[in-house]
Design a protein around this motif. Sequence first.
Motif: not given
Length: 732
Positions: A462-465, A475-480, A517-520
């Motif tokens: 599983r992945a953890v960000v 929508g940060t939770y969604a896009v990351l 865009a930056s954190n992504g």
Amino acid sequence: MTLHLKMDEPVDRDRLEDMVQGVIGEPIDRPEGELKVTGRAPYAMEQLPENCHHGVLVRSTISKGRLADLDKTTIEALPGIRLVVTDRRLLRNPAQGMAGEAPVQETDNIHFFGQPVALVVAETFEQARHGAQRIVQQLQADTKVVVNPDDPEAEIETPRKKQASTGDLDKAMREAAFTVDQHYTTPGHVSAAMEPHASLASWDGDSLTLHGSYQMLRFNRAELADALGIDEDKVRILAPYVGGGFGSKLGIAPEAVAAAIASKELGVPVAVAMTRQNVFEMVLRRSETSQRIRLAADKEGRLIGIGHEALVSNLPDESFSEPVTQATPFLYRGENRLIGHRIARIHRTPAGSVRAPGEAVGLTALEIALDELAEVSGIDPVELRLRNIPEEDPSQGIPFSSHTLAEALTTGAERFGWESRDPKPGTVREGEWMIGLGMASAARVNMLIESKARVTLTSEGRAVVETDMTDIGTGTYAVLSQLAAEMLGLPMTEVETRLGDTGLPPASGSGGSFGAASNGTAVFLACEEIRRQICEKLTCEPDDLTLKDGHAIVGNRRVPLAEMLDGAELSAEGHTEPGDAEDKVRQATYGSYFAEVAVNAVTGETRVRRMLGVFAAGRILNAKTARSQCLGGMTFGIGMALTEELLHDKRDGHIVNRDFAEYHLPVNADVPQIDIVLLEERDRWANPLQAKGIGELGICGAAAAVVNAVHNATGVRVRDLPATLDKVIGGL
Ligand code: MOS
């Protein structure tokens, strides 16, 4: 391991295009959405410990002068009151965005009406409020205070760095076939986030934990530590859920510092939530603007000159000034150009970033002026704009990284049925309603901000960000999660994103449309590094590795990730920062708005009937959250056009309409179905995702489409926003 990328050059490859999981860009629901709509996502004030005390901020009731004394002892004798804080470390106002240091700390020196001067702390909120209401301040008001930007006694600053001129605008105006020379005014705005500013502070020895509602945690931690005079590593800020920011939560605010001081002194957790009225008075406002726009065009409507001069306001020592002309230098062609910027130093609540600082109000005025040029030249407003799209940034002579204005204009015109518009105002009528169509261009500068993130592939595959990034409803939770899922070949259910904790790698924060865009990019880089580590394990080349549905596929081998990891985990950090790319090209996002309004011929009331926005912001990471950002921006645009306005008393500058009953944001009944089109675009100069900021694009110029439609409906040109019915009816 950290993979680092400084954006000096365009990316040569669209890596996301190589991925096969198929989640990036999809209109996926927010993973935390259910928690939010069922009220189970804990916001700052929703996890108060048993022994928590409550603080209420006390406001100044003069606009300039000194606080000589407070009846502390009388108030401290009231039931339940534990403390009246008048510490010199209390903040006068919130920090400006990305300050990274404490703002002005002087609560006894009054600079604006409503300035926080003290905190009353009690066992219950009601007791604290009672104390704060009963407190008597001995105030020494200055006799002469300038509170209005148009006061002839206002000190006007003309910062040299913010003036620019090329060619000869006056000459261009004289020689032009068609000209516009008009003044436009926009009122102040308040961010009006749904969740008021709130902080819960508690100490463990000399370590502070603050549950807050903030946008940019790494900066906020530095600001809070600096304000308290302690080390940054003694401060932890938690803000996993933030109920809207719109700029108002970019910098640490007075309630956080007050809560921390009180908690330290009392040895118990202290919660301070601003009331709605506090938010209006104590949180940075958007400056009102007064703008002069000059347009000079040849007989084909090609611009040969553009002048845009703005007067904004702020407190004497505040560095921020609303960047009204931010998009004007590059949006339209014209060899004779003039940009002017002046700041009136006045004693109102200080001004700061609010919802697309700059373009939101600057483009609105410019786009009304373009409509006026269309009117005088007899050229269709869409066609006029198409004729004025520059080949390169006309003020700097550098290329655009990408340019989509023409496509946004033509796509919008066709979809909206623009050709049915009668350019002659006041020709379409339905009973007592006058119908009109209007349009405007959108543009917003694009930025990349230094950002880090960690991604871990657990032994179960599983992945953890993890990052201190915030999700302020954007929508940060969604896009990351989508980025990690796409890059690591995992279904969304196998990715968890943890945000809003300064203990995690420091991100850009949410602001200026640069968050996703930056954190992504930081998440993308961390995933690239994990992919490299997987290749090492499987002894294959990165190009030969396919990750999908929790499996690694190389040639005809198909290995479950958990099996490949064999009990181990993989972890990596991504780190991005801006580089020369910002100087080599002009990066921006573009769009267009089309609006249909009905204006009541009897009352002057305007109803927006239909509205379309067409936007291009590079790769769209999530079609649903991106669309929602645009819907929000355009809704604010409707409010800016018709109702929204911060009103200050002319005598002492106090805010007259400091609640949602009197400060008119659009409500459901004011907003029609809004149609959004997101254009397919990639921008190699922006970042490896080729995504640009979309958060604020939808408000940049939106109000102009509505005001231009009012003109088409009625022939009334409103240049002083908002276009309330009193301003329309006089011209009917
Ligand atoms: Mo924005 S006004 O930078 O949150």
